[in-house]
Design an enzyme around this catalytic site. Structure first.
Site, PDB file in Angstrom:
ATOM      1  N   GLY A  55      45.096  30.881  42.303  1.00  0.00           N
ATOM      2  CA  GLY A  55      46.409  30.852  41.991  1.00  0.00           C
ATOM      3  C   GLY A  55      46.739  30.865  40.481  1.00  0.00           C
ATOM      4  O   GLY A  55      47.910  31.018  39.950  1.00  0.00           O
ATOM      5  N   CYS A  56      45.566  31.045  39.660  1.00  0.00           N
ATOM      6  CA  CYS A  56      45.776  30.887  38.215  1.00  0.00           C
ATOM      7  C   CYS A  56      45.309  32.243  37.743  1.00  0.00           C
ATOM      8  O   CYS A  56      44.407  32.875  38.185  1.00  0.00           O
ATOM      9  CB  CYS A  56      44.656  29.872  37.685  1.00  0.00           C
ATOM     10  SG  CYS A  56      45.134  28.204  37.756  1.00  0.00           S
TER      11      CYS A  56
END
Length: 143
Positions: A55-56
């Site tokens: 999710g980064c």
């Protein structure tokens, strides 16, 4: 609504207070870079998929360990200095906290720093992913 400083562990409170005093936003980013420089790089052997935060937009790894006193020790690394600075808030601010303190933490505390208004949406989301990943790792210590 972000939590108040009184609900944060003392080391994290100090970091938040320093970021609150840093103006304009450029100074907040410079402070994040200085925090990033305080976090030693992870050994390559720790940069495995199980330690990678999803999710980064940047590559981020986060590793926890429970010490003999029941405190969580945190290490991490990122391929971007700014993102590593965000990670450093967790490493330096929550290292030595109890699992319960970490699990009780809301990622909304970033609003107290003023960073949330200047970070890109993807960096804000990435920070939330880091906090959630940290909580997931720490939950294992309560089983």
């Amino acid at each position: 609504m972000p939590e108040s400083l009184t609900h944060l562990p003392a080391p994290l409170t100090k970091i938040v207070e320093r970021l609150q005093r840093a103006n304009p936003a450029r100074m907040k980013y410079e402070l994040l870079i200085r925090y990033a420089q305080q976090v030693p790089p992870l050994p390559i052997s720790a940069k495995i998929p199980a330690n990678q935060v999803q999710g980064c937009t940047s590559q981020v790894w986060l590793v926890t360990d429970l010490d003999a006193q029941g405190k969580v020790q945190i290490s991490g690394d990122a391929d971007s200095q700014l993102v590593k600075g965000l990670l450093a808030m967790l490493v330096l601010g929550l290292g030595g906290a109890t699992p319960q303190e970490i699990i009780a933490l809301s990622p909304d505390f970033i609003q107290l720093t003023g960073l949330d208004v200047s970070l890109t949406p993807s960096r804000n989301n990435g920070f939330i992913s880091m906090v959630n990943f940290l909580k997931k790792q720490v939950m294992a210590y309560l089983d």
